[in-house]
Design an enzyme around this catalytic site. Sequence first.
Site, PDB file in Angstrom:
ATOM      1  N   GLU A  18       0.881  -1.214  -0.076  1.00 52.00           N
ATOM      2  CA  GLU A  18       0.242  -0.066  -0.057  1.00 52.00           C
ATOM      3  C   GLU A  18       0.808   1.227   0.007  1.00 52.00           C
ATOM      4  O   GLU A  18       0.398   2.349   0.384  1.00 52.00           O
ATOM      5  CB  GLU A  18      -1.001   0.006   1.332  1.00 52.00           C
ATOM      6  CG  GLU A  18      -2.022  -1.187   1.159  1.00 52.00           C
ATOM      7  CD  GLU A  18      -2.748  -1.123   2.380  1.00 52.00           C
ATOM      8  OE1 GLU A  18      -3.860  -0.375   2.648  1.00 52.00           O
ATOM      9  OE2 GLU A  18      -2.662  -2.052   3.313  1.00 52.00           O
ATOM     10  N   SER A 146      -6.663  -2.625   2.197  1.00 48.15           N
ATOM     11  CA  SER A 146      -6.988  -2.048   1.028  1.00 48.15           C
ATOM     12  C   SER A 146      -7.340  -2.864  -0.242  1.00 48.15           C
ATOM     13  O   SER A 146      -7.376  -2.740  -1.369  1.00 48.15           O
ATOM     14  CB  SER A 146      -5.920  -1.171   0.404  1.00 48.15           C
ATOM     15  OG  SER A 146      -5.498   0.032   1.260  1.00 48.15           O
ATOM     16  N   TYR A 212      -9.545   4.133  -4.235  1.00 49.09           N
ATOM     17  CA  TYR A 212      -8.541   4.997  -4.256  1.00 49.09           C
ATOM     18  C   TYR A 212      -8.270   5.944  -5.581  1.00 49.09           C
ATOM     19  O   TYR A 212      -7.823   6.895  -5.796  1.00 49.09           O
ATOM     20  CB  TYR A 212      -7.315   4.745  -3.778  1.00 49.09           C
ATOM     21  CG  TYR A 212      -7.162   4.096  -2.606  1.00 49.09           C
ATOM     22  CD1 TYR A 212      -7.259   4.915  -1.269  1.00 49.09           C
ATOM     23  CD2 TYR A 212      -6.935   2.780  -2.258  1.00 49.09           C
ATOM     24  CE1 TYR A 212      -7.131   4.311  -0.291  1.00 49.09           C
ATOM     25  CE2 TYR A 212      -6.761   2.176  -1.074  1.00 49.09           C
ATOM     26  CZ  TYR A 212      -7.009   2.930   0.023  1.00 49.09           C
ATOM     27  OH  TYR A 212      -6.920   2.295   1.165  1.00 49.09           O
ATOM     28  N   ARG A 251     -10.934   3.201  12.129  1.00 45.90           N
ATOM     29  CA  ARG A 251     -12.218   2.766  11.316  1.00 45.90           C
ATOM     30  C   ARG A 251     -12.428   1.265  11.210  1.00 45.90           C
ATOM     31  O   ARG A 251     -11.532   0.415  10.846  1.00 45.90           O
ATOM     32  CB  ARG A 251     -11.907   3.431   9.997  1.00 45.90           C
ATOM     33  CG  ARG A 251     -13.325   3.791   9.112  1.00 45.90           C
ATOM     34  CD  ARG A 251     -12.773   3.977   7.670  1.00 45.90           C
ATOM     35  NE  ARG A 251     -12.580   2.899   6.841  1.00 45.90           N
ATOM     36  CZ  ARG A 251     -11.705   2.324   5.927  1.00 45.90           C
ATOM     37  NH1 ARG A 251     -10.685   3.311   5.939  1.00 45.90           N
ATOM     38  NH2 ARG A 251     -11.567   1.365   5.700  1.00 45.90           N
ATOM     39  N   ASP A 253     -15.011  -1.616   9.589  1.00 45.91           N
ATOM     40  CA  ASP A 253     -16.001  -2.046   8.390  1.00 45.91           C
ATOM     41  C   ASP A 253     -16.775  -2.732   8.901  1.00 45.91           C
ATOM     42  O   ASP A 253     -16.735  -3.911   9.643  1.00 45.91           O
ATOM     43  CB  ASP A 253     -15.137  -2.185   7.114  1.00 45.91           C
ATOM     44  CG  ASP A 253     -14.021  -1.379   6.818  1.00 45.91           C
ATOM     45  OD1 ASP A 253     -14.284  -0.146   6.785  1.00 45.91           O
ATOM     46  OD2 ASP A 253     -13.038  -1.921   6.384  1.00 45.91           O
ATOM     47  N   GLU A 266     -13.781  -5.838   9.594  1.00 51.39           N
ATOM     48  CA  GLU A 266     -12.454  -5.657   9.741  1.00 51.39           C
ATOM     49  C   GLU A 266     -12.347  -4.162  10.661  1.00 51.39           C
ATOM     50  O   GLU A 266     -13.020  -3.269  10.649  1.00 51.39           O
ATOM     51  CB  GLU A 266     -11.478  -5.373   8.399  1.00 51.39           C
ATOM     52  CG  GLU A 266     -11.489  -6.577   7.629  1.00 51.39           C
ATOM     53  CD  GLU A 266     -10.741  -6.181   6.315  1.00 51.39           C
ATOM     54  OE1 GLU A 266     -10.144  -5.183   6.223  1.00 51.39           O
ATOM     55  OE2 GLU A 266     -11.214  -7.020   5.118  1.00 51.39           O
ATOM     56  N   ASN A 268      -9.498  -0.902  10.847  1.00 58.18           N
ATOM     57  CA  ASN A 268      -8.092  -0.289  10.450  1.00 58.18           C
ATOM     58  C   ASN A 268      -7.640   0.666  11.382  1.00 58.18           C
ATOM     59  O   ASN A 268      -8.280   1.746  11.716  1.00 58.18           O
ATOM     60  CB  ASN A 268      -8.706   0.442   9.170  1.00 58.18           C
ATOM     61  CG  ASN A 268      -9.310  -0.428   8.202  1.00 58.18           C
ATOM     62  OD1 ASN A 268      -8.615  -1.205   7.191  1.00 58.18           O
ATOM     63  ND2 ASN A 268     -10.686  -0.501   8.250  1.00 58.18           N
ATOM     64  N   GLY A 272      -6.662   5.338   5.534  1.00 58.52           N
ATOM     65  CA  GLY A 272      -6.479   6.541   4.583  1.00 58.52           C
ATOM     66  C   GLY A 272      -6.769   7.912   4.731  1.00 58.52           C
ATOM     67  O   GLY A 272      -7.626   8.175   5.598  1.00 58.52           O
TER      68      GLY A 272
END
Length: 304
Positions: A18, A146, A212, A251, A253, A266, A268, A272
């Site tokens: 990433e 990602s 992205y 964050r 999900d 998941e 994070n 990002g």
Amino acid sequence: MKQKFGKVAVLLGGTSAEREVSLMSGNAVLAALREAGVDAHGFDPAERDLHVLKEQGFDRAFIALHGRGGEDGTVQGMLELLKIPYTGSGVMASALSMDKWRTKMVWAACGLPTPRYAILDAGSDWDGIVADLGLPIFVKPVHEGSSMGATKVTEAGQLKAAWELAARFDDLVIAEEFISGAELTAPFLHDRALPLIRIEAPGGNYDYQHKYFTDDTRYLCPCGLPEAKETELQALVMKCAQVLGCRGWGRADLIVTEDGRPYLLEMNTSPGMTGHSLVPMSARVAGMDFTELCLSILEDARLG
């Protein structure tokens, strides 16, 4: 502002899959901090050893690295040894959250809802896994973010090939049952959850490209759920972060089915911070611009 934060390293780039996204995130954070008067400098661990941070007198670090070598506890551990306070979660929570398999085991052990799964290897009973989890199945590397190396399997004959792709990225590969419903992401900042975002990707395929580099994905914030339901989900997100030991910002999900049941996917711990990123989007709805968000994250930099 310079006196408040001292000399700040924005860690960006790195050596993970990433890297490209991390460079975008880090440069956005760097620009925002400098605009606010912070003595901030970009620092790419792929180009310089981290011990240089101490030699060059850095007082704290903003981690804008994604994936392995930046989000998995390794950089956090080095910064602990160097005694340089850093943003985001600590060593244990970073390492645990990066591991999708062990994250799910912790959530399940705490009674938090997450889709059923199986660990894949060369000797897996492909037909048996399909019979158990049903179709479609999501196959992904355990330690990548990602959507790197991830595949949505819609036919039984595709499962082995999906494992082979994911195994290029990681020795550990997980297969997860498909949950039909609204795809949501739930940022948190310090001790509060930010507004949820509903993600509507073309064909339901929220992959690396759609995350992205395209404008085809729709992001709805407010997410359109009733206020009571959103509050309930925000409480769930703070709980799922708490049991992993997360701090600072992050964050989660999740999927919410048509009848309102949530499933955690998941966590994070270094999300990002690009033009397409979701934490800044949610923060804006909460009344916080990008620079304020960066400063708030930086202010919470710590050790231990």
